[in-house]
Design an enzyme around this catalytic site. Structure first.
Site, PDB file in Angstrom:
ATOM      1  N   ARG A  84      39.057  -3.307 -15.538  1.00  0.00           N
ATOM      2  CA  ARG A  84      40.290  -4.096 -15.530  1.00  0.00           C
ATOM      3  C   ARG A  84      40.058  -5.499 -14.982  1.00  0.00           C
ATOM      4  NH1 ARG A  84      42.674   1.083 -14.186  1.00  0.00           N
ATOM      5  NH2 ARG A  84      42.497   0.653 -11.954  1.00  0.00           N
ATOM      6  N   TYR A 128      26.728  -0.713  -2.950  1.00  0.00           N
ATOM      7  CA  TYR A 128      27.941  -0.288  -2.239  1.00  0.00           C
ATOM      8  C   TYR A 128      28.008   1.241  -2.292  1.00  0.00           C
ATOM      9  CZ  TYR A 128      29.492  -5.179  -2.519  1.00  0.00           C
ATOM     10  OH  TYR A 128      29.591  -6.541  -2.395  1.00  0.00           O
ATOM     11  N   ASN A 165      39.724  18.026  -8.477  1.00  0.00           N
ATOM     12  CA  ASN A 165      38.926  18.875  -7.608  1.00  0.00           C
ATOM     13  C   ASN A 165      39.798  19.812  -6.766  1.00  0.00           C
ATOM     14  OD1 ASN A 165      37.004  19.841  -5.696  1.00  0.00           O
ATOM     15  ND2 ASN A 165      35.713  18.084  -6.170  1.00  0.00           N
ATOM     16  N   CYS A 166      40.898  19.274  -6.261  1.00  0.00           N
ATOM     17  CA  CYS A 166      41.756  20.053  -5.359  1.00  0.00           C
ATOM     18  C   CYS A 166      42.531  21.151  -6.081  1.00  0.00           C
ATOM     19  CB  CYS A 166      42.741  19.126  -4.642  1.00  0.00           C
ATOM     20  SG  CYS A 166      41.920  17.867  -3.639  1.00  0.00           S
TER      21      CYS A 166
END
Length: 821
Positions: free
Chosen positions: A22, A280, A42-43
């Site tokens: 974006r 990062y 995932n949860c």
């Protein structure tokens, strides 16, 4: 054109990729993911395994193809990054399907490798029925195993958030669940007394769990897996789920010379940049300064990872301008019927770090107490003893936990205090909250402690008190005191305190307590202002004390709680709950027998002699039960009406206790028919007809399998739900199809029995049943059993009445003989 490589998808990596696109339409973006999917929930994995989420596709936020097309990202699944060459800015990648290795260059690299489940070297841990749950592949393996094998018992190792979610979902599948936890509590982020509430709730769900015990080995014996515990206990298991924690998947970052910190998490600065300015890192693999504690911590949560992915993308494209403030670790979990949440630091962490603090517990309600269905809520906060800075909060309840923990998290994030808890403005209407929300009340209670209006004592300090120098004062009502109290406590109800103050010694440490803490605080203020200098209120009241210090049992933790119009919770405290009106309105709709009758008894204890109770119930058997209950207890049924499926009864309280039985046993006979064995049904009818022939009143109460004895022989067409149909298929159609309890011989036994009876001129069972009805024997079908077994009233013989426990008990009160068959 810039080239960005992202190692790992899901929360952090996929978010970073979408944000990068974006911000930079022309960049080359590659996601290297060793798994098969880059974006999934995932949860939600435990809930898919439990069948709550039925469609597997709903786990995927976007498919790999959809993501690649929308954001023009080169998605390379099943490609694992093996190493980083920082000197020439390349990563070494392996295509897992072929084993082929290749190099890929980057301008900027984002590491989002996540964490991997701990799998300690326990003997037998590689058994094929032992699984971990971290991703979709793990989920598919477990689901496949469940579908292909008969799994009756699951053993879950570890009682963290995921472990308890798995326990609930395996239980939802109808599997017996055992939990093994090394700690002395479940959900270790909680403080012990809060976890104690979770323990008791698990007991109500028939969840077996072992605390302070671990696994020494897994042993395969006779095609059965056995879990051997350190304590020597041996547990059989059809399936084992390892949920003992995770660790950062950071080995290749360390091999590349990047700095690793707490638990080998990748060290990043405030811009989420590693020591290498072109690399990062985000998500479960990084360590970052906790803003409350001021020390590096790892946060295994999806929310922070998503935020980090967005920040990293902004900093890569626009330069390091956005700073990451860190996570205060706000977490929430559904544990069967309750919700458990925490934010900030716990008491145990503050104690371990040597940080001074005060902790306080209050018990509130999910919404206004006078509005129906207000449910209990427990809030614990920890705060600074100097300025009231809020360090952490833990909340357990049935409803409204999520919004309260978010309010507390906002205060902690903004470095605010318990005074800001008081000032929080919330949306209020009776169905949603109270004018003083429990979060506000937690702030008020904390201020009272902080400014010295009251001193508090905690549950774990009670055991250390010297009886010679201390005085335990229970200010609850006499009725509450009789039910249970703390050992050596003296009872002086709050409303009598001023008149009985002379009974309280001034030379001892006075420990005041009530059920929840609020009445204790009022009593403490009274005593302090009358010259008592050493007065303490038990924070959280004896409710918290019992949870944390008492034996964990199967009783529900909120069983005796009653929520008053003032929004405080009381335990059988009629004085606080007494409504001054002459008529007490009670809604018992939705309760099944004996629920409405129990509700009457409970509510009658709140009203005075001569007052009226107007109760509405939807249970069909209530119409007969309420009259029977009144006859037994000496209360007067004034009116009984039926309206739109509801039975409405108005009762006048005639007996001061509301529950005493005024009738003496007569000469009637009662028989409970529980079994549908043909021989036992015969015995019950022989006895019933014999007693009736002597002029005795006979009542037969048919419950559960006994209902099959009194079914019509011409089966009507009845529309039933799925479970009702299943029960119908498995149960006998009527008395002609009953089996013998002994020597049934695949149905040959009943045929022989009927032939033998005919030879000996003994009436058939069906004839006996009809003779009993004709002879005045009252036959009652249990309404609750009918509801559970899926038996409709139209399926029963003519002349059979429908009732509940109270209807039977009224007959039993007049009986000199009561049989259970």
């Amino acid at each position: 054109m810039a080239k960005y490589i992202i190692v790992g998808g899901v929360a952090g990596g996929a978010t970073a990729a979408a944000r990068l696109r974006r911000l930079d339409e022309h960049a080359e973006i590659i996601i290297m993911e060793r798994g098969q999917y880059i974006s999934y929930a995932n949860c939600g994995l435990p809930y898919y395994l439990g069948g709550v989420i039925k469609d597997r596709d709903r786990l995927f936020v976007q498919t790999n193809e959809e993501f690649a097309k929308r954001f023009r990202v080169d998605v390379r699944v099943q490609n694992e990054v093996l190493s980083i060459r920082r000197d020439d800015k390349k990563v070494r990648v392996q295509r897992l399907l072929t084993g082929e290795e290749y190099d890929e260059a980057y301008d900027k690299l984002i590491l989002s490798p996540g964490a991997e489940p701990l799998r300690p070297p326990i003997p037998g841990i590689n058994d094929l029925s032992i699984f971990t749950l971290r991703n979709v592949m793990d989920t598919d393996r477990i689901k496949d195993y469940l579908d292909k094998n008969k799994v009756g018992r699951v053993v879950i190792i570890g009682a963290g958030f995921i472990g308890l979610e798995m326990a609930e979902n395996m239980h939802h599948r109808g599997i017996f669940v055992t939990i093994v936890e090394m700690s002395d509590q479940v959900m270790t982020p909680l403080d012990y007394e809060m976890a104690a509430e979770v323990h008791q709730h698990l007991k109500t769900k028939n969840i077996e769990f072992y605390l302070k015990d671990g696994v020494s080995s897994f042993v395969r014996a006779d095609d059965k897996l056995q879990v051997r515990l350190n304590s020597g206990k041996l547990l059989d298991a059809d399936l084992v789920i390892l949920s003992i924690g995770v660790k950062p998947d950071s080995h290749f970052a360390g091999d590349a010379g990047l700095e690793l910190g707490e638990k080998n998490g990748i060290v990043v600065n405030e811009y989420l940049q590693t020591k290498d300015p072109d690399i990062y890192a985000v998500g479960d693999a990084i360590t970052f300064m906790n803003p409350v504690l001021g020390k590096p911590m790892i946060t295994y949560l999806a929310g922070p990872a998503n935020k980090q992915g967005r920040i990293v993308a902004d900093n890569i494209v626009n330069g390091n301008k956005k700073k990451y403030a860190g996570s205060i670790v706000t977490a929430i979990a559904k544990v069967f019927d309750i919700t458990v949440a925490s934010t900030g630091l716990s008491e145990k962490v503050l104690k371990a770090e040597g940080i001074p603090y005060i902790s306080s517990i209050i018990h509130g309600t999910s919404h206004a107490g006078y509005y129906p269905n207000a449910l209990p809520l427990t809030i614990k906060i920890v705060f600074s003893p100097t300025d009231g800075k809020l360090y952490g909060a833990q909340i357990i309840g049935y409803e409204g936990v999520d919004k309260r923990i978010d309010l507390c998290a906002s205060v902690i994030q903004h470095n605010e205090t318990i005074y800001d808890l008081q000032a929080l403005e919330h949306a209020y209407a009776p169905p949603y909250s109270s004018a003083k929300d429990p979060v506000n009340i937690a702030g008020f209670a904390a201020e009272n402690i902080l400014v010295g209006l009251v001193k508090i004592i905690h549950w774990d300090e009670i055991a250390d008190l010297d009886p010679k120098n201390s005085y335990l004062l229970d200010v609850r009502t006499i009725d509450e005191f009789k039910i249970r109290t703390i050992e050596n406590a003296v009872n002086i109800p709050l409303d009598d305190l001023r008149n009985r103050m002379s009974e309280i010694p001034k030379d001892k440490k006075i420990i005041v307590f009530c059920s929840m803490g609020q009445r204790g605080y009022v009593a403490a203020r009274i005593l302090i202002q009358h010259g008592y200098n050493d007065v303490y209120n038990l924070t959280g009241g004896c409710k918290t004390y019992e949870h944390a210090s008492g034996k964990q049992s199967n009783e529900d933790i909120f069983e005796k709680d009653v929520i008053g119009k003032d929004d405080y919770i009381y335990q059988l405290d009629p004085e606080k709950l007494k409504i001054p009106a002459k008529v007490l309105e009670v809604d018992a709709c939705g309760l099944q027998c004996p629920g409405p009758i129990l509700r009457i008894k409970k509510e009658m204890e709140k009203i005075n002699f001569g007052d009226h109770l107007r109760i509405s119930a939807s249970d069909p058997g209530f119409k007969n039960d309420v009259g029977s209950w009144c006859n037994m207890t000496g209360n007067k049924l004034l009116e009984l009406t039926t309206e739109k499926g509801m039975t409405i009864a108005i009762i006048e309280k005639k007996d001061s206790a509301g529950s005493s039985v005024i009738h003496k046993a007569g000469n009637d006979k009662t028989i409970i028919v529980f079994s549908d064995d043909m021989d036992k049904a015969l015995a019950s009818m022989v006895i019933a007809n014999g007693a009736a022939s002597t002029g005795k009143k006979v009542t037969m109460f048919f419950t559960f399998w006994g209902l099959n004895v009194i079914k019509r022989r011409q089966k009507p067409v009845v529309k039933k739900d799925f479970m009702g149909k299943m029960f119908s298929m498995m149960m006998p159609e009527n008395s002609l199809h009953l089996a013998l309890s002994k020597m049934n011989m695949l149905g040959l036994g009943p045929i022989m029995m009927r032939m033998r009876m005919k030879m000996k001129n003994v009436d058939a069972l069906e004839t006996m049943i009809q003779e009993a009805l004709d002879g005045g024997v009252e036959m009652i079908a249990c309404q609750m059993s009918m509801d559970i077994m899926g038996v409709d009233a139209s399926e029963l013989m003519d002349g059979v009445h429908i009732g509940g426990v109270a209807t039977y008990l009224e007959a039993a009160e007049q009986s000199s003989l009561n049989l259970f068959i």
